[in-house]
Design a protein around this motif. Structure first.
Motif, PDB file in Angstrom:
ATOM      1  N   HIS A 107       0.812  -1.224   0.000  1.00  0.00           N
ATOM      2  CA  HIS A 107       0.000   0.000   0.000  1.00  0.00           C
ATOM      3  C   HIS A 107       0.845   1.274   0.000  1.00  0.00           C
ATOM      4  O   HIS A 107       0.307   2.365  -0.117  1.00  0.00           O
ATOM      5  CB  HIS A 107      -0.931   0.018   1.217  1.00  0.00           C
ATOM      6  CG  HIS A 107      -1.818  -1.167   1.327  1.00  0.00           C
ATOM      7  ND1 HIS A 107      -2.728  -1.499   0.341  1.00  0.00           N
ATOM      8  CD2 HIS A 107      -1.942  -2.120   2.286  1.00  0.00           C
ATOM      9  CE1 HIS A 107      -3.380  -2.609   0.704  1.00  0.00           C
ATOM     10  NE2 HIS A 107      -2.912  -3.003   1.871  1.00  0.00           N
ATOM     11  N   PHE A 108       2.150   1.152   0.224  1.00  0.00           N
ATOM     12  CA  PHE A 108       3.068   2.285   0.351  1.00  0.00           C
ATOM     13  C   PHE A 108       2.703   3.117   1.580  1.00  0.00           C
ATOM     14  O   PHE A 108       2.860   2.621   2.688  1.00  0.00           O
ATOM     15  CB  PHE A 108       3.153   3.086  -0.937  1.00  0.00           C
ATOM     16  CG  PHE A 108       3.813   2.299  -2.043  1.00  0.00           C
ATOM     17  CD1 PHE A 108       5.148   1.944  -1.946  1.00  0.00           C
ATOM     18  CD2 PHE A 108       3.104   1.861  -3.153  1.00  0.00           C
ATOM     19  CE1 PHE A 108       5.775   1.186  -2.932  1.00  0.00           C
ATOM     20  CE2 PHE A 108       3.714   1.106  -4.139  1.00  0.00           C
ATOM     21  CZ  PHE A 108       5.050   0.767  -4.028  1.00  0.00           C
ATOM     22  N   ASP A 109       2.182   4.332   1.463  1.00  0.00           N
ATOM     23  CA  ASP A 109       1.915   5.109   2.679  1.00  0.00           C
ATOM     24  C   ASP A 109       0.649   5.917   2.519  1.00  0.00           C
ATOM     25  O   ASP A 109      -0.051   5.826   1.503  1.00  0.00           O
ATOM     26  CB  ASP A 109       3.112   6.002   3.034  1.00  0.00           C
ATOM     27  CG  ASP A 109       3.476   6.991   1.913  1.00  0.00           C
ATOM     28  OD1 ASP A 109       2.556   7.442   1.197  1.00  0.00           O
ATOM     29  OD2 ASP A 109       4.667   7.310   1.759  1.00  0.00           O
ATOM     30  N   ALA A 110       0.358   6.737   3.541  1.00  0.00           N
ATOM     31  CA  ALA A 110      -0.903   7.476   3.570  1.00  0.00           C
ATOM     32  C   ALA A 110      -1.016   8.491   2.436  1.00  0.00           C
ATOM     33  O   ALA A 110      -2.129   8.831   2.009  1.00  0.00           O
ATOM     34  CB  ALA A 110      -1.053   8.192   4.921  1.00  0.00           C
ATOM     35  N   PHE A 111       0.111   8.972   1.941  1.00  0.00           N
ATOM     36  CA  PHE A 111       0.089   9.975   0.881  1.00  0.00           C
ATOM     37  C   PHE A 111       0.204   9.359  -0.507  1.00  0.00           C
ATOM     38  O   PHE A 111       0.100  10.065  -1.510  1.00  0.00           O
ATOM     39  CB  PHE A 111       1.219  10.985   1.099  1.00  0.00           C
ATOM     40  CG  PHE A 111       1.114  11.725   2.394  1.00  0.00           C
ATOM     41  CD1 PHE A 111       0.214  12.769   2.545  1.00  0.00           C
ATOM     42  CD2 PHE A 111       1.899  11.369   3.480  1.00  0.00           C
ATOM     43  CE1 PHE A 111       0.095  13.442   3.747  1.00  0.00           C
ATOM     44  CE2 PHE A 111       1.799  12.042   4.687  1.00  0.00           C
ATOM     45  CZ  PHE A 111       0.894  13.079   4.827  1.00  0.00           C
ATOM     46  N   HIS A 112       0.446   8.066  -0.570  1.00  0.00           N
ATOM     47  CA  HIS A 112       0.543   7.351  -1.850  1.00  0.00           C
ATOM     48  C   HIS A 112      -0.210   6.032  -1.709  1.00  0.00           C
ATOM     49  O   HIS A 112       0.369   4.959  -1.793  1.00  0.00           O
ATOM     50  CB  HIS A 112       2.004   7.103  -2.236  1.00  0.00           C
ATOM     51  CG  HIS A 112       2.826   8.347  -2.293  1.00  0.00           C
ATOM     52  ND1 HIS A 112       3.445   8.879  -1.188  1.00  0.00           N
ATOM     53  CD2 HIS A 112       3.133   9.175  -3.336  1.00  0.00           C
ATOM     54  CE1 HIS A 112       4.094   9.982  -1.528  1.00  0.00           C
ATOM     55  NE2 HIS A 112       3.926  10.187  -2.823  1.00  0.00           N
ATOM     56  N   ALA A 113      -1.495   6.139  -1.459  1.00  0.00           N
ATOM     57  CA  ALA A 113      -2.307   4.956  -1.180  1.00  0.00           C
ATOM     58  C   ALA A 113      -2.637   4.228  -2.471  1.00  0.00           C
ATOM     59  O   ALA A 113      -3.348   4.745  -3.336  1.00  0.00           O
ATOM     60  CB  ALA A 113      -3.588   5.355  -0.455  1.00  0.00           C
TER      61      ALA A 113
END
Length: 812
Positions: free
Chosen positions: A216-222
């Motif tokens: 999912h990578f992270d909250a800014f690159h969902a």
């Protein structure tokens, strides 16, 4: 530039092309033996000296199959590609051969348009990494099917034996803006690593694993990258060795190597059978294969006890930090690198017998692994679906480390005694209640969570599964969630008089919610037989919030239910200082327009046979939701209400708030700005408490139509009173004999009556306490006034992940 172009477009580059990758030489055979070279003396320029492989040189092969890249919530359009690498865990790299890509198989041509792809995949020999084909992202919910498998070889010398440390699998998202001239992404000077997601493969898992592993990578690159991991432990190289024992004898690690190979063989056999059964096809390449160990059959590892993912955790109201049932299987046990095979039986073998067993098992593993790779290529989608289902079922078990389940009886009503005895007059009686109020509930919840967190810090986790480093990097800093479950077969109402008389004899019918994997029949309430089910979810922000505040929770919902239609409410953005009734009206109008649009769209595909309408609110967004549900515009949709998830919502207003600093801030807002909603929250909108907005709201039937109600709260949240977020009594109210206490109790009873209202279906009611780790923030103003926890609900999604994946049926 030319070199980059050759890598991408597949020019005459042996190492980077698919054909060249298939012929890549294993590090085991490509290393130069310095001693042999020195002994051989001078040699011709350009000559390469290969050393023969060690007798028991082995390799962990980690195969990563990348199926689909799904753009969930990327903020920027442009060119993207994934970079994958495998390294030894930090601190365990001394002298070890690095993991390197050994083979790449492009299953089928990537399903992207001609304008949305550049070149092909490539291997970077400088850092032993693999890059997928670059692709362009244009819009949300876009799918890119990559369909490629890359295998990393992790070499172990005969002296080292099987891996004794973990491997970190690193995924990076490489980004470059859309280029007008369509030039190469690798040639772009603005290419950057936008995000990273790491996974830890414990040494036990390196012996054999077949698992779904979403990235999912992270909250800014969902995003959602559908991929599976397939790991096997094999003999390095393909050369056949004789049964002659080397002059120097076998390595001291030879027994552990054979033991690990036996475990790998057993795991691969079990997984092949499961996948064959799931796909419904036999593995033809294994028909007639001799997989018998002959005289060594007794050395076959006994079946290890695998975690039972469907096992229900014993429910307890005490013993926080209690590790029961399945959790035991997720903790590391000493001397447990390989289970099952008796060391005594192995050490009783002669060197010749040990070498013969090594060659027999190695040969069988090679046959099994090659059969699997071919079977996977032919049935990749079905195997992915099967492993994804297994992964989803296992979420509750694996994440139970950070959750604690309890079953708490909730009262039918809170009543005040009408006795003539003045000492008991106006005293509060909790009917059918079990909580004692000599303890502060806020402090009690915080203490339970901290005890649980301390027990996590003492664990040494070493599961057989892949570990997401977003969670496992520092397990003691992950939010702890205390879940109180109440599933009620709702009783019929009685009058207050009857309730006071019979309540002590009445008992709740409480059952645990269904666990993952249990099927539930779809109930069609009406509509066209050939129509579709519209599952709509409306997210509502809080005071002075933004419509994207709840996007992390929305993303988790979409991961559970990709077909859900989500509305991030904008009707009250920059308008949250006014009257709640007006805000509710705006939300109702926005929701109705959204639903009509979606229903009209479905009319072109057979119509809408059923509507499931869910709401998620943060802070005063929950008050706006309840106001909207009382609006006439939404009355036709009340029968379609499904799940309500309240995140720190002040359902009982701000009476009995113990946060003096925050209360002072509210007073200033009322005096200086005359904020209407603050007057309503603090019951100063009318001199008569029974004419206030909140008292009237609690009398309206805004909760009774939901099938599932989930109240999230945090004892660290100072912006919303703890009891108000949980809709329960607090010690201050229980001892308040004034009219204020009476009015508050009436409001509380009205809300509980709605939760317990008659219903044709079983209703699930849960209270979830979330305790965030704030040790890194230190003591500052945000933590002192309780703002940090209130905002943390919006800035992390781990708590939502734990709750939603543990009870997925509530969100589908």
């Amino acid at each position: 530039m030319y070199g980059r172009m050759k890598c991408l477009i597949g020019g005459a580059v042996d190492q980077g092309s698919p054909r060249g990758a298939a012929r890549r030489v294993s590090p085991a055979f490509g290393r130069v033996h310095n001693a042999a070279a020195a002994a051989a003396g001078p040699r011709e320029k350009g000559a390469i000296c290969f050393r023969p492989p060690e007798v028991m040189e082995t390799v962990h092969e980690v195969a990563v199959y990348i199926h689909r890249f799904h753009n969930l919530d990327l903020f920027q359009q442009g060119w993207y590609q994934m970079k994958i690498s495998a390294t030894w865990e930090e601190g365990a790299t001394g002298g070890k051969t690095p993991a390197s890509p050994a083979r790449v198989v492009q299953y089928e041509a990537p399903d992207v348009g001609a304008d949305d792809a550049l070149g092909i995949w490539r291997i970077d020999d400088a850092d032993n990494s693999f890059y997928t084909q670059p692709f362009r992202i244009k819009y949300a919910r876009q799918d890119i099917y990559l369909s490629v498998m890359v295998s990393f070889n992790i070499l172990n010398t005969e002296v080292e034996g099987p891996a004794a440390s973990a491997v970190i699998l690193k995924y990076e998202l490489v980004y470059a803006p859309t280029l007008e001239n369509g030039s190469d992404i690798q040639a772009s000077s603005v290419t950057s690593s936008a995000a990273m997601h790491e996974f830890r493969i414990p040494c036990r898992a390196l012996l054999g694993l077949h698992s779904y592993c979403p990235v999912h990578f992270d909250a800014f690159h969902a995003v959602l990258v559908d991929l599976t991991l397939h790991i096997v432990y094999l003999k390095a190289g393909a050369s056949k060795l004789s049964l002659k024992i080397p002059d120097q004898g076998l390595s001291p690690a030879s027994h552990q190597i054979v033991k690990a190979l036996l475990a790998s063989r057993e795991t691969l056999l079990e997984e092949l059978k499961k996948m064959s059964d799931a796909v419904g096809k036999a593995i033809e390449d294994l028909d007639g294969a001799d997989l018998n160990l002959g005289k060594y059959e007794s050395l076959q590892p006994s079946k290890s006890v695998q975690p039972d993912s469907g096992k229900v955790f014993p429910v307890t109201t005490k013993g926080v930090g209690h590790l029961a049932g399945i959790l035991h299987d997720f903790l590391e046990r000493p001397n447990d690198v390989v289970d099952g095979t008796s060391d005594g039986m192995l050490y009783a073998l002669s060197s010749e017998e040990l070498l013969e067993l090594f060659l027999t098992v190695s040969s069988q593993l090679s046959v099994l692994w090659n059969a699997f790779l071919k079977f996977h290529r032919m049935n990749k989608t079905k195997i992915l679906d099967y492993l994804r289902d297994i992964w989803a079922i296992d979420r509750k078990a694996e994440w139970s480390i950070w959750t604690n389940y309890s079953r708490i009886e909730i009262p039918h009503r809170y009543l005040r005694s009408m006795s003539d005895d003045s000492s008991h007059r106006q005293s509060l009686l909790r009917v059918s209640g079990s909580r004692k109020f000599h303890e502060d509930p806020v402090q009690n919840s915080s203490s339970r969570a901290e005890l649980h967190r301390k027990s996590i810090a003492q664990m040494k986790i070493n599961t057989r599964s892949v570990q997401d480093m977003h969670i496992y990097a520092d397990p003691s800093r992950v939010p702890v969630v205390l879940i109180e479950q109440h599933l009620m077969v709702v009783p019929q109402h009685a009058s207050s008089k009857d309730l006071a008389t019979n309540s002590l004899e009445q008992k709740d019918t409480i059952v645990l919610p269904k666990l993952q994997g249990e099927s539930s029949a779809l109930k069609i309430t009406g509509g066209k037989k050939g129509g579709r089910v519209l599952r709509a979810v409306i997210f509502v922000h809080g005071f002075q919030g933004h419509h994207l505040d709840l996007r992390l929770v929305r993303n988790q919902w979409l991961l559970l239910d990709p077909g859900a239609e989500c509305l991030m409410s904008e009707a009250n953005e920059d308008k949250t200082s006014g009257d709640f009734k007006e805000m509710g009206g705006r939300l109702a109008g926005e929701a109705v327009a959204f639903l009509k649009k979606k229903v009209d769209k479905l009319a072109r595909y057979g119509g809408c046979k059923e509507l499931k309408l869910s709401f998620v609110g943060h802070s005063i967004g929950n008050v706006i939701i309840r106001s909207a549900l009382a609006d006439p515009a939404l009355q036709p949709y009340l029968k379609n209400l499904y799940t309500y998830m309240s995140i720190s919502g002040p359902h009982l207003g701000y009476w009995y708030s113990s946060n003096s600093l925050f209360n002072s801030g509210l007073w200033l807002l009322k005096k200086l700005k005359g904020t209407q909603c603050i007057h309503q929250l603090t019951f100063s909108d009318d001199q008569d408490p029974q004419n206030t907005f909140f008292y009237k709201l609690c009398k309206l039937k805004t909760l009774e139509n939901f099938k599932n109600i989930i109240l999230l709260s945090s004892p660290q949240d100072g912006y919303v009173p703890y009891h108000s977020a949980r809709i329960e009594l607090c010690p201050a109210a229980s001892s308040d004999n004034s009219r204020k206490g009476q009015v508050f109790t009436e409001m509380l009873n009205n809300c509980l009556d709605q939760i317990r209202a008659p219903s044709s279906e079983t209703r699930i009611f849960m209270r979830c306490d979330v305790n965030f780790d704030q040790s890194a923030q230190g003591r500052n103003l945000n933590t002192m006034i309780g703002r940090a926890a209130h905002i943390e609900f919006l800035e992390t999604d781990i708590y939502a992940k734990f709750i939603m994946w543990s009870f997925p049926e509530l969100f589908r």
